[in-house]
Design an enzyme around this catalytic site. Structure first.
Site, PDB file in Angstrom:
ATOM      1  N   THR A  19     -28.736   7.499  10.563  1.00 39.29           N
ATOM      2  CA  THR A  19     -28.894   7.407  11.551  1.00 39.29           C
ATOM      3  C   THR A  19     -27.511   6.969  12.508  1.00 39.29           C
ATOM      4  OG1 THR A  19     -31.043   6.180  11.396  1.00 39.29           O
ATOM      5  CG2 THR A  19     -29.714   5.303  13.279  1.00 39.29           C
TER       6      THR A  19
ATOM      7  N   CYS B  72      -1.534   0.313  -5.982  1.00 42.93           N
ATOM      8  CA  CYS B  72      -2.012  -0.537  -6.933  1.00 42.93           C
ATOM      9  C   CYS B  72      -3.099   0.220  -7.397  1.00 42.93           C
ATOM     10  CB  CYS B  72      -2.107  -1.745  -6.472  1.00 42.93           C
ATOM     11  SG  CYS B  72      -2.310  -2.845  -8.152  1.00 42.93           S
TER      12      CYS B  72
END
Ligand code: PMP
Length: 379
Positions: A241, A328
């Site tokens: 949708t 990181c």
């Protein structure tokens, strides 16, 4: 405590008030699945199609060539994996995909995932300014190349890529062209009709998160296969949708970006100049990783020798929101693949900060950010 000055627009941009307003009725007051046959559904569908036109106008294409996705990550996955699987299904024998070494992980990982399906992935290098090396691209793109994928603007250092050259080389070899335009939308004029595929993200251009798009040229010789299977929405390329509120917000942001393109770029350029002038006047030692002529207006990738970027970010975080030049990964700091590809050492990458001055920043904020950074770096 005052809100920190937000200068991390390469990560995400603040929502434009106009986008918020466009979304607002679709969260509650107006209910309707855009795929439903009743009036409420038709109204939602009209809002979706209006937004599709606004996004299409921003990138110069036909509305039917815009497929809504959850963002640029998904668009990149469909563009690369979907095109590769489509080629296999159609017995097209080209089995090479060429990407630049500084693509977003969603491009690099999508491409690498195809190795097990028999594809060879070639990474074209960039120069010290973060710009793809055209002479190498020319050498590696050939009759085996199915797809060339190069981003319009890099998300870590802001370098602008020479797309006209990329298109020329790919076309000469009969290869398809995909452009990850997530960081270029609303920052630079972009004519997507030059490409076969282009990935778009709403939250990098003052629209809501969780929505983006894939431009699929009606002239493209190979259409990507879907990655998901379902109700056939979005011409089957991206079933599910369509989220009317998010799409309405994306459309409003696109419309606004189109009218403000020149003004936004001039504003961003002026603010980065204010910042640089202020910080230079404070005798702080730093280097610009990408020269002004190669970067998108408002973007700065700065290296402060002898200073750890993560520590600067931490100490500055209650006053300015900025980002680092190293990623990181699983708790370990590893040098950014972008800075490494530009020739920087792990240490130099760890000294790099990334800033972006956007539409809603002011000259006072730009000057204040320079003062905060210079105080921290000098201390
Ligand atoms: N490509 C680039 C160049 C990006 O900067 C980003 C977002 N960091 C993405 C793709 C992923 O976009 P999204 O958040 O819409 O999935």
């Amino acid at each position: 405590m005052p809100t920190p000055i937000y200068l991390d627009g390469h990560s995400t941009t603040p929502l434009a008030p106009e986008a918020l307003e466009a979304m607002s009725p679709w969260w509650h007051a107006q209910v309707g699945n855009p795929h439903s046959p009743h009036l409420a559904g038709m109204l939602a569908s009209q809002a979706v199609e209006r937004a599709r036109s606004d996004v299409a106008s921003l990138i110069g294409c036909d509305p039917q060539e815009v497929v809504f996705t959850s963002g640029a990550t998904e668009a990149n996955n469909i563009a690369i994996r979907g095109t590769a699987f489509s080629a296999v299904e159609r017995s097209i024998e080209r089995r090479e995909i060429v990407v630049s070494a500084i693509e977003h992980k969603s491009v690099l990982s999508s491409a690498s995932s195809l190795r097990t399906a028999g594809f060879r992935i070639i990474e074209a290098p960039v120069d010290e300014n973060g710009v793809i090396d055209i002479s190498v691209l020319e050498r590696v793109v050939g009759e085996q190349t199915l797809l060339v994928s190069v981003m319009a603007v890099n998300n870590e250092v802001g370098s602008v890529q020479p797309l006209a050259e990329v298109v020329r080389i790919a076309r000469a070899a009969g290869a398809l062209v995909h452009v990850d335009a997530a960081q270029a939308l609303g920052k630079l004029p972009l004519d997507c009709t030059e490409f076969d595929l282009a990935s778009l993200s709403s939250h990098k251009m003052y629209g809501p998160m969780g929505i983006g798009g894939l431009f699929v040229s009606s002239a493209a010789p190979v259409r990507p296969l879907p990655m998901l299977f379902g109700g056939g929405q979005e011409t089957g390329i991206r079933p599910g949708t369509v989220p009317t509120p998010l799409v309405a917000g994306f459309g409003a942001a696109a419309k606004l970006s189109r009218t403000r393109l020149g003004a936004d770029a001039a504003h961003s350029r002026a603010l980065s100049a204010v910042f640089l002038e202020e910080i230079r006047s404070r005798q702080v030692q730093f280097f610009e990783n990408v020269p002004e002529k190669e970067r998108v207006p408002g973007s700065l990738s700065l290296r402060f020798p002898g200073n750890d970027a993560m520590s600067i970010i931490g100490r500055a975080s209650d006053r300015i929101a900025i980002s680092e030049g190293s990623a990181c990964t699983s708790g370990q700091i590893t040098a950014s693949h972008v800075l490494t590809a530009m020739g920087y050492t792990q240490r130099e990458a760890s000294e790099t900060l990334r800033l972006y001055f956007g539409r809603y920043n002011s000259p006072t904020e730009a000057a204040e950010a320079a003062i905060v950074l210079s105080e921290i770096v000098r201390r």
